[in-house]
Design a protein around this motif. Structure first.
Motif, mmCIF file in Angstrom:
data_model
loop_
_atom_site.group_PDB
_atom_site.id
_atom_site.type_symbol
_atom_site.label_atom_id
_atom_site.label_comp_id
_atom_site.label_asym_id
_atom_site.label_seq_id
_atom_site.Cartn_x
_atom_site.Cartn_y
_atom_site.Cartn_z
ATOM 1 N N UNK A 118 6.967 -6.692 -29.084
ATOM 2 C CA UNK A 118 7.097 -5.236 -29.225
ATOM 3 C C UNK A 118 6.190 -4.512 -28.242
ATOM 4 N N UNK A 119 4.975 -5.028 -28.084
ATOM 5 C CA UNK A 119 4.083 -4.418 -27.107
ATOM 6 C C UNK A 119 4.674 -4.526 -25.712
ATOM 7 N N UNK B 282 7.358 -1.944 -25.175
ATOM 8 C CA UNK B 282 6.800 -0.610 -24.946
ATOM 9 C C UNK B 282 6.257 -0.463 -23.542
ATOM 10 N N UNK B 283 5.558 -1.489 -23.092
ATOM 11 C CA UNK B 283 4.972 -1.416 -21.745
ATOM 12 C C UNK B 283 6.059 -1.417 -20.687
ATOM 13 N N UNK C 180 -8.185 -17.343 -36.460
ATOM 14 C CA UNK C 180 -6.909 -16.642 -36.570
ATOM 15 C C UNK C 180 -5.922 -17.129 -35.533
ATOM 16 N N UNK C 181 -4.698 -16.725 -35.713
ATOM 17 C CA UNK C 181 -3.649 -17.146 -34.782
ATOM 18 C C UNK C 181 -3.236 -16.027 -33.838
ATOM 19 N N UNK C 182 -3.969 -14.917 -33.869
ATOM 20 C CA UNK C 182 -3.636 -13.810 -32.968
ATOM 21 C C UNK C 182 -2.394 -13.087 -33.429
ATOM 22 N N UNK C 183 -1.849 -12.309 -32.529
ATOM 23 C CA UNK C 183 -0.642 -11.553 -32.864
ATOM 24 C C UNK C 183 0.533 -12.496 -33.011
ATOM 25 N N UNK D 257 11.859 5.704 -28.151
ATOM 26 C CA UNK D 257 11.212 5.535 -29.450
ATOM 27 C C UNK D 257 11.597 4.174 -30.007
ATOM 28 N N UNK D 258 10.636 3.510 -30.637
ATOM 29 C CA UNK D 258 10.972 2.313 -31.399
ATOM 30 C C UNK D 258 10.554 2.585 -32.843
ATOM 31 N N UNK D 259 11.462 2.383 -33.740
ATOM 32 C CA UNK D 259 11.181 2.609 -35.158
ATOM 33 C C UNK D 259 12.263 1.909 -35.967
ATOM 34 N N UNK D 260 11.940 1.676 -37.243
ATOM 35 C CA UNK D 260 12.970 1.088 -38.085
ATOM 36 C C UNK D 260 13.940 2.188 -38.505
ATOM 37 N N UNK E 155 5.125 -9.302 -32.658
ATOM 38 C CA UNK E 155 4.175 -8.234 -32.344
ATOM 39 C C UNK E 155 3.901 -8.177 -30.842
ATOM 40 N N UNK F 9 -10.690 -12.531 -35.909
ATOM 41 C CA UNK F 9 -10.000 -13.641 -36.560
ATOM 42 C C UNK F 9 -8.960 -13.216 -37.575
ATOM 43 N N UNK G 280 2.959 5.380 -23.284
ATOM 44 C CA UNK G 280 3.173 4.976 -24.667
ATOM 45 C C UNK G 280 2.505 5.981 -25.578
#
Lengths: 829, 366
Positions: free
Chosen positions: A504-505, A508-509, A494-497, A585-588, A501, B141, B123
């Motif tokens: 966005x984390x 938030x942090x 996989x390619x991870x996040x 808050x984060x939201x669409x 993404x 994965x 959070x």
């Protein structure tokens, strides 16, 4: 679906050692999930026995009532063998009758504890019970008189009354409509319980052949109503009571007993799954015609509602007009009543999709509709009608009319071809073809092996079996889902996040690190929320996507801004005494594009890329927003000093922190925008593009949301911000040559933004400028009214050499000169 | 250094006498030893080593001596001055150390005083729960797929084998948007992301999609019009229910604890066939001796966790995946529900009330 266990066992033998727990566990594991096991007598404890009335003495009372002083033989149940003295107010019995007696120590439904008590001058030691007192229905006209062969006095009466009956409630998924009947549940018990045997299909019976003597029926829409069976019972006694067993079973199954005629149709529906409608035959005028409704037609249904019919509704008509909404609900004009002596029985098969649409259109949910819209066995109409006739004759004293009308025939069930190894490939478990065939036969399929394939004709009660994959499920559920092994697949690397993404984390942090608490709000708003924000009539944020069916009419739109929810939440916190509150808050948010309909595309092929793109284009824009709101103190006071209340600057700084986390720098300029203070709102930009706003909230808005004055807020479009986030940052290098520091204080008009002065200084100072910092803002006497002094610390450094004497001062002077030129700044003396 | 002092008779220069120098040295050393603090030592330094100190003055006289006498006097005075300077430095070091010690002692604070000036941020627990789940799958994965909340009806229903007249549509109480003929809904499930994923990627596909979904449920202790789901989708060659079971067993043990497994029950979802309800072994009683009294699973030993199944070939077709080549599995779990189990929350409403006391209880990681 609720099913009394004894009723199930009418149709299938279950080995004696199979407990209710085991039976329901098996049913659960093969797809009928147990919801509950109930027993009608579960609220009754203590001695409840058969009693034989020995004597009864009527005793008129002063209050006008007459009570009976009775002695009742309860065998040894009272411990003495002596007759029990009991006062009874009912009169529908005589000495010698067997009655239901609860002895002292017993408790009836509702926690009604029975003792020996003095009443009407006697010591009444117990009670003779009515059906209602035992929770067996509404009948309270008299006590229950048991049949003479019910048993011996003193014997527990529970089995006689079915009070020890266990009723199992099963969750029936929409694909398994056949299990909405005892017939179907018994069949499931047969296939899922080891040792279950001798299935006796209640829908298999000898029925009289169709003839021309029945009620005339014309079906104009055979696709909507492939089968219509009509039978008639005459000479019916409308006062005949529903037999006890039927009342008990219908009640246990969750339906309400109404009258013998209605109860019989419901009983047969529960038994076979086939909804039946009974008409008062004397009110039906002429031939029955089944057709689709016409524009403008109306019908008053059994529930008293007059409905405007749709041309897609299937209706049953006679010479008088429409008499029923086919398969969904009957009409008022032909309703069976307390004087009905002649009953026309309709057992018809209806098109499931029409049933579903009509039910939804008219918002009718009924037991009949629930079955008809999910699909009922079309082959059992004659049997079900015949069963109804039989029961009406048996219990209502009528005669079966010889006429038998059958119009149409059940549609053929097409065969399905399936690779015999499909079940094992799908399950990931070896399943040989013998097991495949046996399992499919067990659920009622006709199976022919044909090389590597099987040719399967599903049974008529399984309209859900249409694809090989459906048959596969049948095989695997009988083999047992618990036999499926647990194997982890091996995904490719996989390619991870994604970058978004991860960003966005990070955002938030960052905000959590800045002291903001994340909240999650519902996105529903109403116009009044936007009024509370103080938005002008032409504010683009007033363009909202409306919900057709909001839960709350006051909040019938999807919000275009996170601020109403966040301000409301902050206000609620303050109301709860959380005075110092900082939330984000984060939201669409939803911004209508009014781009026309999203097409309903075909499902037998992949949409083209253009079609798929058009779907997305038809949706509203849904950018990801971030909003923050803070009120009270940013830093609390303490032994270290005074507290620091939040200011507009905290709102701007929150956004700057987020931007910095993305490697971006935000510039702020003054703007007037609701819901902010007109003089304290910053428009925030990155690289010249506006990404959001921050500042102090307008005092009126603060008040509307229950917030203290000077609360602050910000809202930004994170999609815009993240799109600009610095991706691969170049490693920086710093000069280690000596720094030269120069301070300047510039006096400008109050209205000149500091950012402009700074920008001029930066440009004017040239390449040697390393950093610039505004370290003081002064207004007051020394600079005069309408003026302010801005004091900057400038640091100069060259990357490759030590600065020469006067070089820094010269750069400073040109910086000041440019600031003077652009902003009218004068150097403070 | 002064020049030759011709006015003096060298013989009469008493300060250079040995005993005089010795006396000066002794006096200086005594004064140094007697200096109680740095200020006193500073004075002693002025008095005994400064420009006008006796030894400095004596040193100045040396030049006036006849050359033959200079050497001896110079040595004598030099040694005395050296000794004095050494003593000064030593005393200085001692006094400085003492001073520092005293200063540090005086600077003692009450370290038990409160130190928090700024409110602490946090959070949202559901964000954290979503990220935790995403991370579990990313570690295997998978990738994290996303889609819009306001969704095309076709993607939320039709593409997932929920035709317009499918009875299952009544199972999900959908929020529709105006005008109805636009065919736009609030997604009732994260499953439309499945369809989007298949339409935009080619197999092998291994994705999870956490996100918000909406149903027209009245808000109460166990229902909310908005909640969160995580959808999983795998499309690859030779995928079976065994792979689904393996994946969910792993997921369950990661989320609820080692040894926690799942149980499948036949169920019905239009987009999967075969379909199953997934129960997870109660992680409190583990179906063991305490099961009858267990409040978490209400005596069942299992907790309803979500739904799953083998992707219906009809869905593959509508999304452009060849069902002759590929098969897949999908699952959907409630994130809020999972959170409620893990953290023993019986009423879901605090999740959406935004009370900062409650929200901040979970910090920045769960």
């Amino acid at each position: 679906m609720k099913a009394p266990l004894s009723w199930i066992k009418d149709y299938v033998d279950v080995p004696a050692h199979v407990t209710t727990d085991e039976l329901t566990r098996r049913l659960t594991l093969t797809g009928l999930k147990l919801e509950a096991v109930e027993s009608p007598g579960r609220e009754i404890t203590g001695p409840l026995v058969i009693g034989r009335v020995l004597t009864m003495e009527p005793e008129p009372q002063k209050n006008g009532k007459t009570i009976n002083w009775c002695t009742v033989d309860v065998g040894d149940a009272n411990g003495t063998g002596e007759p029990q003295g009991i006062v009874c107010g009912a009169h529908n019995f005589a000495p010698g009758d067997l009655v239901v007696t609860v002895l002292p120590g017993g408790v009836l439904p509702g926690g009604f504890a029975i003792g020996a008590r003095k009443t009407y001058g006697h010591l009444s030691a117990g009670m003779i019970c009515s059906a209602r007192e035992l929770g067996l229905g509404e009948d309270h006209d008299g006590i229950i008189v048991l049949p003479p062969d019910a048993g011996e006095p003193g014997q527990d009466v529970r089995p006689v009354l079915g009070l020890d009956e266990e009723v199992i409630e099963l969750e029936v998924n929409p694909d398994r409509a056949y299990a909405l009947s005892l017939r179907g549940i018994a069949r499931e018990a047969l296939v899922s319980v080891e040792g279950a045997d001798r299935f006796r299909d209640p829908a298999v019976r000898d029925t009289p052949a169709p003839n021309a003597d029945g009620h005339p029926v014309v079906v104009e829409d055979p696709a909507g109503c492939p089968v219509f069976v009509a039978r008639k019972v005459t000479g019916f006694d409308p006062t005949a009571p529903t037999p006890d067993f039927m009342v008990r079973r219908i009640t246990a199954a969750g339906m309400r007993p109404i009258s013998l005629a209605v109860d019989v149709t419901n009983y047969v529906m529960l038994e076979t799954g086939r909804p039946i409608h009974g008409y008062d035959a004397d009110k039906v005028q002429g031939a029955i015609v089944v057709r689709r409704a016409r524009e403008g037609e109306r019908l008053t249904t059994l529930d008293g509602t007059t409905r405007e019919l749709d041309p897609a509704d299937l209706v049953v008509t006679d010479d008088s007009g429409i008499i029923g909404l086919g398969g969904v609900m009957g009409g008022e004009t032909t309703e069976m009543s307390g004087s009905t002596t002649s009953i026309l029985v309709e057992a018809a098969h209806w098109d499931a999709v029409s049933m579903f649409r009509t039910g939804r259109r008219h918002k009718i949910t009924s037991e009949a509709g629930r079955r008809n819209e999910r699909g009922v066995d079309p082959t059992i109409c004659e049997a079900a009608a015949d069963r109804v006739v039989e029961l009406l004759v048996e219990h209502g004293g009528g005669q079966a009319h010889p006429g038998v009308t059958v119009v149409g025939s059940p549609p053929a069930v097409p065969a399905i071809r399936m690779a015999a190894d499909l079940p094992q490939r799908v399950a990931g478990l070896p399943i040989d073809s013998r097991t495949v065939v046996a399992s499919l036969q067990a659920v009622g399929c006709r199976v022919d092996a044909d090389g590597a394939d099987v040719e399967v004709v599903p049974p008529p009660w399984r309209p859900d079996l249409t694809d090989p994959q459906d048959l596969t499920e049948e095989v695997i559920r009988l083999v047992g889902y618990d036999a499926i092994p647990s194997v982890l697949p091996t995904p490719p690397s996989g390619r991870g996040l994604t970058r978004a993404q991860r960003l966005r984390r990070r955002i938030g942090r960052t905000l959590a690190g800045e002291g903001f608490v994340e909240v999650v709000s519902f996105p529903f708003v109403g116009a009044s929320d936007l009024d509370d924000l103080g938005l002008t009539a032409d504010d683009p944020r007033r363009d909202l996507l409306e919900l057709s069916n909001p839960l709350n009419a006051e909040a019938g739109f999807l919000t275009s801004t996170l601020l109403p929810g966040l301000l409301r939440t902050a206000g609620k916190n303050v109301g709860h005494g959380n005075d110092d509150v900082a939330i984000f808050e984060t939201a669409t948010v939803t911004l209508p594009r009014h781009a026309g309909p999203a097409a309903i595309l075909p499902v037998d092929r992949r949409p083209t890329d253009e079609e798929f793109a058009a779907l997305d284009a038809a949706l509203p824009a849904q950018p990801l927003h971030l909003a923050v709101v803070a009120a009270g103190d940013a830093d609390s006071g303490g032994w270290w000093g005074e507290s620091r209340p939040v200011t507009w600057a905290d709102a701007v700084e929150a956004v700057r922190s987020v931007a910095a986390a993305l490697g971006l720098e935000v510039t702020a300029s003054a703007v007037e925008l609701a819901p902010w203070h007109p003089g304290r709102c910053a428009e925030l930009s990155v690289d010249g593009e506006v990404v959001g706003h921050a500042g102090e909230v307008h005092p009126t808005v603060c008040q509307a949301f229950g917030l203290p004055k000077r609360s602050v807020a910000a809202e930004v479009d994170l999609d815009l911000l993240m799109a600009r986030a610095v991706d691969l940052r170049r490693a920086p290098s710093f000069s280690s040559y000596p720094v030269a520091k120069e301070d300047v204080a510039l006096v400008v008009d109050t209205g000149v933004p500091a950012a402009e002065v700074e920008q001029a200084l930066r440009e004017g100072a040239g390449e040697l400028l390393e950093s610039i910092r505004l370290f003081d803002v002064y207004t007051g006497e020394q600079v005069g009214p309408g003026r302010k002094s801005l004091a900057y610390a400038l640091r100069f450094r060259a990357p490759d050499r030590t600065l020469k004497e006067g070089e820094a001062a010269a750069a400073r002077d040109s910086a000041v000169a440019l600031a003077a030129e652009r902003t009218g700044a004068t150097q403070r003396a | 250094m002064s020049g030759p002092n011709t006015d003096y008779d060298p013989v009469e220069v008493t300060p250079l006498k040995a005993d005089e120098v010795e006396a000066m040295r002794e006096a200086a050393l005594a004064a140094i030893a007697g200096a109680a603090d740095l200020a006193a030592l500073k004075q002693v330094r002025l008095d005994h080593a400064g420009d006008r100190s006796p030894l400095a003055l004596a040193n100045r006289e040396i030049g006036a001596l006849p050359p033959q006498a200079r050497k001896e006097a110079g040595q004598r005075v030099g040694q005395a001055r050296g000794a004095v300077n050494q003593a000064l430095a030593a005393r200085q070091a001692v006094l400085e150390a003492e001073h520092e010690q005293r200063m540090l002692a005086e600077e003692t604070v009450d370290v038990s005083l409160p130190t928090t000036r700024r409110r602490r941020g946090s959070r949202h627990p559901l964000t954290l729960q979503s990220e935790l789940i995403a991370d579990l799958f990313v570690a295997m994965g998978y990738e994290v797929a996303e889609g819009p909340v306001v969704e095309a009806e076709w993607l939320n229903f039709d593409a997932l084998n929920l035709g317009p007249d499918h009875p299952a549509r009544t199972m999900q109480d959908t929020f529709w948007t105006e005008p109805a003929e636009d065919h736009v809904v609030l997604r009732t499930q994260t499953s439309p992301v499945q369809a989007r994923t298949m339409l935009t990627r080619t197999p092998p596909i291994y994705v999870v999609c956490p996100g918000r979904v909406f149903r027209t449920d009245e808000y109460d202790a166990t229902h909310s019009p908005m909640f969160h789901q995580v959808e999983g989708l795998v499309v690859d060659e030779g995928i079976s229910m065994a792979h689904l079971k393996g994946t969910l067993d792993h997921f369950a043990s990661q989320l609820f604890g080692d040894g926690i497994t799942t149980r499948f029950r036949p169920s019905y979802f239009p987009f999967t066939e075969p379909s199953a309800e997934v129960d997870v072994r109660c992680f409190v009683c583990r179906g063991g001796d305490g099961v009858a009294e267990c409040r978490t699973c209400r005596g069942e030993g299992w907790i309803e966790w979500g739904g799953c199944g083998v992707v219906n070939p009809r869905v593959l077709v509508a999304c452009g995946v060849d069902p002759e080549v590929y098969s897949g599995f999908a699952f959907g779990m409630g994130i809020d529900r999972s959170f409620m189990f893990r953290h023993h929350l019986e009423d879901l409403r605090p999740l959406f009330e935004g009370d900062v006391r409650w929200n901040s209880a979970f910090g920045t990681e769960i």
